[in-house]
Design an enzyme around this catalytic site. Structure first.
Site, PDB file in Angstrom:
ATOM      1  N   GLU A   1     -38.437  56.720 -52.221  1.00  0.00           N
ATOM      2  CA  GLU A   1     -37.679  55.976 -51.366  1.00  0.00           C
ATOM      3  C   GLU A   1     -38.387  54.734 -50.944  1.00  0.00           C
ATOM      4  OE1 GLU A   1     -35.327  54.519 -47.653  1.00  0.00           O
ATOM      5  OE2 GLU A   1     -37.446  55.234 -47.767  1.00  0.00           O
ATOM      6  N   GLU A   2     -39.366  54.695 -50.430  1.00  0.00           N
ATOM      7  CA  GLU A   2     -40.039  53.709 -49.653  1.00  0.00           C
ATOM      8  C   GLU A   2     -40.189  52.254 -50.392  1.00  0.00           C
ATOM      9  OE1 GLU A   2     -40.123  53.758 -46.740  1.00  0.00           O
ATOM     10  OE2 GLU A   2     -40.432  55.433 -45.689  1.00  0.00           O
TER      11      GLU A   2
ATOM     12  N   HIS B   1     -43.534  54.099 -40.452  1.00  0.00           N
ATOM     13  CA  HIS B   1     -44.356  53.327 -41.028  1.00  0.00           C
ATOM     14  C   HIS B   1     -45.852  52.881 -40.541  1.00  0.00           C
ATOM     15  CE1 HIS B   1     -40.800  51.651 -43.560  1.00  0.00           C
ATOM     16  NE2 HIS B   1     -40.865  53.191 -43.506  1.00  0.00           N
TER      17      HIS B   1
HETATM   18 ZN   LIG Z   1     -37.631  57.290 -44.560  1.00  0.00          ZN
END
Ligand SMILES: [Zn+2]
Length: 464
Positions: free
Chosen positions: A325-326, A423
């Site tokens: 996803e990232e 993050h």
């Molecule tokens: Zn996420």
């Protein structure tokens, strides 16, 4: 027959639910809070495996581990869905300093943005110009920017209670800052971290060069909010400011990875699918516990709670742990592509990708009829302090499934602290509260249970 179905549907719409529903929902919460597995699964993913950037060894360990745990739940099917993913590696820890005059150096905290190119082996030093976000950058002149480092310093809007909106309002400078600055001859981009508080942790995240040829790409890094403030102050007070940074990140060829999928096959409508999911990959600085180990273990827990309750779902229910996803969304795209190829009819998808905080409710992408039906269930959630049922998006990974029929939903949590961790090196297991995580899993299970039991009042969801 049709008439009976119609009256039944109307009746359900008016009453909305039964006492049995209340009892099942209580069981989901009781079990998740007293003998749930989500927290111990997260412990393993975070502490035994760690950060799981796509294409890394840890990402593959997480694939193996979650598959083996799903195998233990006695589901009807568990499998790995192959998907090619990008592989970007950070390399050695980045270094940076502000140069004031000829001999004063002030060290600052930075990290390369995901997808960025490296600086040269000796690093990069240039004068630096502060710009208040993308709109301001777009109207700048080439002679103001050429040969300099662009410092994009637009803060997230602290007045927005929904912090994801604040993120959405500022993240463009991280994603597209380098591609835009290079048009004006900039040599690098430094971006203020996507963080609502002031601290020393730089926040990584994806950035894109678009179709810029490799040789024209400029390095891009995030600076901590404390250091962004410091740099901004020095630029205002002093003309003679230069910035130095060094990063050695590298993009490799794509590698093979997998989405991890577990399924309870439906008793009445095995060809109608409901998906719950999170993403198994994470950034590399921390353990990816909030983003999105939490969503993965909650999705696994939904299947465990349903199995344990003895309910035989009418529809096929899948937990999907999406890969990448990232920095690519390849897993989400692959899942939707295969579903389309196989003509699988997906009626519902729910994603948890906002951290494992106290659940508040859901957002739904659906038409008015379906939304009214969902609202009729609100009293069932009230005892658990779940009150927020809103229109809105579901999540990045399930986005590619969107069509006229599917209802997409996102678990909405109290997001005030999410961007403290997002993050960063401090997105670790201790950032997740056990009960909050477990409440989220039970909340997701309750919604899945209700949708599976009652279906949607109409099949065509075309106005969403
Ligand atoms: Zn996420």
């Amino acid at each position: 027959m049709k008439k009976t179905l119609f009256f039944f549907t109307v009746l359900v719409s008016l009453v909305g639910y039964t006492q049995t529903d209340q009892e099942f929902i209580k069981k989901f919460y009781d079990s998740s809070l007293s003998n749930g597995k989500s927290y111990s699964w997260l412990d393993h993913i975070s502490n035994e495996i760690g950060g799981r950037l796509s294409g890394s060894e840890n990402a593959e360990k997480a694939v193996k581990y979650t598959k083996s745990e799903l195998d233990k739940l006695g589901l009807d099917k568990v499998w790995l869905q192959p998907v090619m993913v990008p592989k970007w590696v950070r390399g050695e820890k980045e270094t940076a300093y502000i140069q004031l005059g000829s001999n004063k150096k002030i060290e600052v905290n930075i990290c390369a943005l995901g997808g960025s190119v490296a600086t040269s082996a000796n690093g990069l030093k240039a004068s630096i110009i502060e710009v208040d976000g993308m709109e301001a950058l777009k109207i700048m002149k080439r002679d103001e920017v050429a040969g300099k480092i662009v410092f994009l310093n637009k803060p997230m809007d602290a007045t927005l209670i929904q912090t994801f909106r604040a993120y959405g309002g500022s993240v463009g400078q991280r994603v597209n800052g380098a591609a835009e600055a290079v048009k004006l001859g900039a040599v690098a981009v430094i971006v203020r971290s996507m963080n609502l508080r002031l601290d020393d942790y730089p926040h990584t995240g994806t950035m894109r060069y678009g179709d810029l040829p490799v040789e024209k790409r400029i390095p891009s890094a995030a600076i901590s909010t404390n250091d962004a403030e410091k740099l901004s102050k020095m630029l205002k007070e002093n003309k003679d400011v230069e910035f130095y940074f060094k990063q050695s990140c590298k993009q490799y060829d794509d590698v093979q990875s997998y989405n991890v999928i577990g399924e309870i096959t439906g008793s009445d409508f095995p060809d109608e699918y409901m998906v719950i999911g999170g993403h198994l990959d994470s950034w590399d600085l921390g353990d990816g516990s909030q983003d999105d180990g939490a969503g993965c273990v909650q999705s696994m827990e939904v299947l465990r709670l349903l199995k344990e309750s003895g309910i035989k779902p009418k529809h096929s229910i899948r937990a999907v742990l999406f890969m990448n996803e990232e920095n690519g969304l390849r897993g989400g795209k692959k899942y939707a592509e295969v579903a389309k190829q196989k003509k699988e009819n997906h009626i519902f998808a729910l994603e948890s990708d906002s951290g494992g905080f106290t659940p508040r409710g859901f957002s739904f992408s659906c038409n008015d009829v379906v939304f009214e039906q969902i609202l009729s269930w609100a009293p069932l959630f009230k005892p658990y302090l779940i009150h927020s049922f809103e229109r809105g998006g579901g999540g990045a990974d399930i986005g590619p499934l969107k069509n006229d029929k599917i209802v997409l939903a996102g678990l909405r949590v109290d997001s005030q602290r999410y961007f403290d961790f997002h993050h960063t090196a401090i997105d670790t297991f201790d950032a997740v509260n056990k009960r909050e995580l477990e409440l989220g899993a039970a909340t997701m299970t309750s919604l899945v249970y209700l949708i599976d039991k009652y279906g949607f009042d109409q099949n065509n969801n075309s106005s969403n």
